[in-house]
Design a protein around this motif. Sequence first.
Motif, PDB file in Angstrom:
ATOM      1  N   ILE A 112      -3.869  -5.219  -8.587  1.00  0.00           N
ATOM      2  CA  ILE A 112      -2.545  -4.679  -8.869  1.00  0.00           C
ATOM      3  C   ILE A 112      -1.528  -5.529  -8.101  1.00  0.00           C
ATOM      4  O   ILE A 112      -1.372  -5.362  -6.885  1.00  0.00           O
ATOM      5  CB  ILE A 112      -2.452  -3.196  -8.429  1.00  0.00           C
ATOM      6  CG1 ILE A 112      -3.554  -2.381  -9.091  1.00  0.00           C
ATOM      7  CG2 ILE A 112      -1.072  -2.634  -8.743  1.00  0.00           C
ATOM      8  CD1 ILE A 112      -3.651  -0.949  -8.590  1.00  0.00           C
ATOM      9  N   PRO A 113      -0.849  -6.468  -8.735  1.00  0.00           N
ATOM     10  CA  PRO A 113       0.011  -7.412  -8.016  1.00  0.00           C
ATOM     11  C   PRO A 113       1.050  -6.749  -7.112  1.00  0.00           C
ATOM     12  O   PRO A 113       1.304  -7.219  -6.004  1.00  0.00           O
ATOM     13  CB  PRO A 113       0.684  -8.210  -9.144  1.00  0.00           C
ATOM     14  CG  PRO A 113      -0.271  -8.111 -10.284  1.00  0.00           C
ATOM     15  CD  PRO A 113      -0.884  -6.743 -10.183  1.00  0.00           C
ATOM     16  N   GLU A 114       1.645  -5.645  -7.548  1.00  0.00           N
ATOM     17  CA  GLU A 114       2.703  -5.027  -6.756  1.00  0.00           C
ATOM     18  C   GLU A 114       2.180  -4.357  -5.491  1.00  0.00           C
ATOM     19  O   GLU A 114       2.973  -3.950  -4.629  1.00  0.00           O
ATOM     20  CB  GLU A 114       3.487  -4.014  -7.598  1.00  0.00           C
ATOM     21  CG  GLU A 114       2.667  -2.911  -8.202  1.00  0.00           C
ATOM     22  CD  GLU A 114       2.166  -3.229  -9.607  1.00  0.00           C
ATOM     23  OE1 GLU A 114       1.990  -2.281 -10.387  1.00  0.00           O
ATOM     24  OE2 GLU A 114       1.965  -4.420  -9.918  1.00  0.00           O
ATOM     25  N   SER A 115       0.859  -4.238  -5.346  1.00  0.00           N
ATOM     26  CA  SER A 115       0.310  -3.613  -4.142  1.00  0.00           C
ATOM     27  C   SER A 115       0.467  -4.494  -2.903  1.00  0.00           C
ATOM     28  O   SER A 115       0.418  -3.996  -1.772  1.00  0.00           O
ATOM     29  CB  SER A 115      -1.169  -3.277  -4.341  1.00  0.00           C
ATOM     30  OG  SER A 115      -1.966  -4.449  -4.298  1.00  0.00           O
ATOM     31  N   LEU A 148       3.351  -1.139   2.005  1.00  0.00           N
ATOM     32  CA  LEU A 148       3.920   0.153   2.391  1.00  0.00           C
ATOM     33  C   LEU A 148       4.842   0.703   1.305  1.00  0.00           C
ATOM     34  O   LEU A 148       4.876   1.915   1.065  1.00  0.00           O
ATOM     35  CB  LEU A 148       4.665   0.021   3.718  1.00  0.00           C
ATOM     36  CG  LEU A 148       3.806  -0.331   4.945  1.00  0.00           C
ATOM     37  CD1 LEU A 148       4.684  -0.533   6.170  1.00  0.00           C
ATOM     38  CD2 LEU A 148       2.742   0.725   5.212  1.00  0.00           C
ATOM     39  N   ARG A 149       5.580  -0.180   0.655  1.00  0.00           N
ATOM     40  CA  ARG A 149       6.415   0.263  -0.479  1.00  0.00           C
ATOM     41  C   ARG A 149       5.531   0.819  -1.596  1.00  0.00           C
ATOM     42  O   ARG A 149       5.866   1.844  -2.223  1.00  0.00           O
ATOM     43  CB  ARG A 149       7.275  -0.884  -1.004  1.00  0.00           C
ATOM     44  CG  ARG A 149       8.463  -1.234  -0.119  1.00  0.00           C
ATOM     45  CD  ARG A 149       9.467  -2.087  -0.861  1.00  0.00           C
ATOM     46  NE  ARG A 149       8.917  -3.361  -1.277  1.00  0.00           N
ATOM     47  CZ  ARG A 149       8.924  -4.465  -0.528  1.00  0.00           C
ATOM     48  NH1 ARG A 149       9.456  -4.445   0.697  1.00  0.00           N
ATOM     49  NH2 ARG A 149       8.424  -5.599  -0.982  1.00  0.00           N
ATOM     50  N   VAL A 196       0.836   2.857   8.202  1.00  0.00           N
ATOM     51  CA  VAL A 196      -0.228   2.683   7.223  1.00  0.00           C
ATOM     52  C   VAL A 196      -1.253   3.806   7.310  1.00  0.00           C
ATOM     53  O   VAL A 196      -1.811   4.228   6.278  1.00  0.00           O
ATOM     54  CB  VAL A 196      -0.900   1.294   7.375  1.00  0.00           C
ATOM     55  CG1 VAL A 196      -1.733   1.200   8.643  1.00  0.00           C
ATOM     56  CG2 VAL A 196      -1.750   0.966   6.150  1.00  0.00           C
ATOM     57  N   ILE A 197      -1.510   4.345   8.500  1.00  0.00           N
ATOM     58  CA  ILE A 197      -2.465   5.446   8.621  1.00  0.00           C
ATOM     59  C   ILE A 197      -1.891   6.714   7.997  1.00  0.00           C
ATOM     60  O   ILE A 197      -2.566   7.403   7.221  1.00  0.00           O
ATOM     61  CB  ILE A 197      -2.832   5.681  10.098  1.00  0.00           C
ATOM     62  CG1 ILE A 197      -3.528   4.441  10.686  1.00  0.00           C
ATOM     63  CG2 ILE A 197      -3.736   6.902  10.239  1.00  0.00           C
ATOM     64  CD1 ILE A 197      -4.839   4.079  10.024  1.00  0.00           C
ATOM     65  N   GLY A 198      -0.651   7.040   8.309  1.00  0.00           N
ATOM     66  CA  GLY A 198      -0.043   8.242   7.757  1.00  0.00           C
ATOM     67  C   GLY A 198       0.094   8.193   6.249  1.00  0.00           C
ATOM     68  O   GLY A 198      -0.242   9.156   5.548  1.00  0.00           O
ATOM     69  N   LEU A 199       0.590   7.077   5.713  1.00  0.00           N
ATOM     70  CA  LEU A 199       0.783   6.974   4.265  1.00  0.00           C
ATOM     71  C   LEU A 199      -0.543   7.012   3.520  1.00  0.00           C
ATOM     72  O   LEU A 199      -0.670   7.685   2.494  1.00  0.00           O
ATOM     73  CB  LEU A 199       1.531   5.689   3.919  1.00  0.00           C
ATOM     74  CG  LEU A 199       2.985   5.580   4.395  1.00  0.00           C
ATOM     75  CD1 LEU A 199       3.593   4.261   3.920  1.00  0.00           C
ATOM     76  CD2 LEU A 199       3.826   6.754   3.908  1.00  0.00           C
ATOM     77  N   THR A 200      -1.539   6.282   4.031  1.00  0.00           N
ATOM     78  CA  THR A 200      -2.841   6.270   3.358  1.00  0.00           C
ATOM     79  C   THR A 200      -3.466   7.652   3.377  1.00  0.00           C
ATOM     80  O   THR A 200      -4.042   8.113   2.381  1.00  0.00           O
ATOM     81  CB  THR A 200      -3.785   5.262   4.033  1.00  0.00           C
ATOM     82  OG1 THR A 200      -3.152   3.983   4.125  1.00  0.00           O
ATOM     83  CG2 THR A 200      -5.074   5.108   3.251  1.00  0.00           C
TER      84      THR A 200
END
Length: 314
Positions: free
Chosen positions: A73-76, A131-132, A12-16
Motif C-alpha cells: 500500500i504505497p500511502e502507508s 502515522l498519517r 506508533v504504539i498508541g495508534l497501532t
Amino acid sequence: MAKDVLVLGAGVIGLTTAVCLARAGHRVRVWAELPPERTTSAVASGIWGPRERPRELAWSRISFAEFSRLARIPESGVHFERGLEVSDVSQPPPWVQDLVDVRFCTPDELPEGMRAGLWATTPLIDLPRYLRYLTEELAAAEIVIESRTVRDLAEATAAASIVVNCTGVGAAALTGDPEVRPVRGQHVILRNPGLTYYYCEAVDTPEWTSFYPHGDRLILGGIRQPDDWTLTPDPALSERILQRCIAIEPKLAAAEILGHEVGLRPGRPEPRLEPESRDGATVIHNYGHDGVGVTLSWGSAQEVVRMTAEIAGR
C-alpha cells in the motif's frame, strides 16, 4: 464482547493499539497530549529490527508480517530496502535468516573496525507518512484523536472501564514507574542524493553510524543519551553524525541538509505490557519499547487485544 476502550497516547504504539482494538470490534477513543506528528515516533529512523527475548521476538514476527502487507500500500509509507548491517561485536543470531532475506558479509565487505555483518532486505517505515496512514485508518472508523493531557490515571479510568496506557516516556510520571527513562536521540535529515540502500552499525558505544532512505529524505544517526530531556539539536553532535556517514558513503558530502530532529525514546529494561486493576477499571500498560517501538508495535498491540478479550469475557 465489544468494550469501551480508551487509549492514551498517539505515537506508533498508541495508534497501532487503537487500530487493532477497532479492528477487533471495540469502541475506541484516543486521548493524547501531542498529535502524532509531534511525538517521538514521528522522528524515528523507522527500521524494523527483531529482538532476541522470546516475547519480543514473537512481537517482531507479527509486526514483520503486517509490514509485509502494508508495503503493498504505497500511502502507508512502508517499503522494503536492501541494506548493510554490521557489528564490532559478533555475528547476528542465526534465526535472523528465518525472518529476512540475508547474506552474510565477506571480510572485504566490512568497514574498518567491524567484525561481522550482513546484507538484509528489511522493512523501512517512513514515520511521518505512516502515522498519517494510521490516523486516517482510525478516522475511517470514526475514531478521533482528542487533545488531552492526563495527569492522573484516575481521569482515564473515570472515562472508560478499560484504559490502555501507551504514553511512552510520559509513563514515568503518569505511573510512577522508576524504570522508565528518556533516551535522547538525534538525527540529521538530508535530501537523498539517490541512495536506495540503508546502513547501520550495532556497536557497544553511545554513538554509531547509520542512514536510512525514505524516498527523497535520508535520515542519519545515531546516538543514545540516557536521562537527557534536551529537545534542542546539538550542532556539534550533528556534525559528528554527518562526518561519520560521509566516511561510509562519500556521496553524502554534497547532499543538502534539510533539518535536524530530536526524540526521547521511552527507555526501560524491557517493555511493560500487563493489566492492572485501578478504581474498578482495568489499565493495560503498553509502554517502554525504547528504540524498537515500530518493530514491536503490531505484536504488542495484538497482545493488548488478547488481554481485552479476556477482560470482556469475564
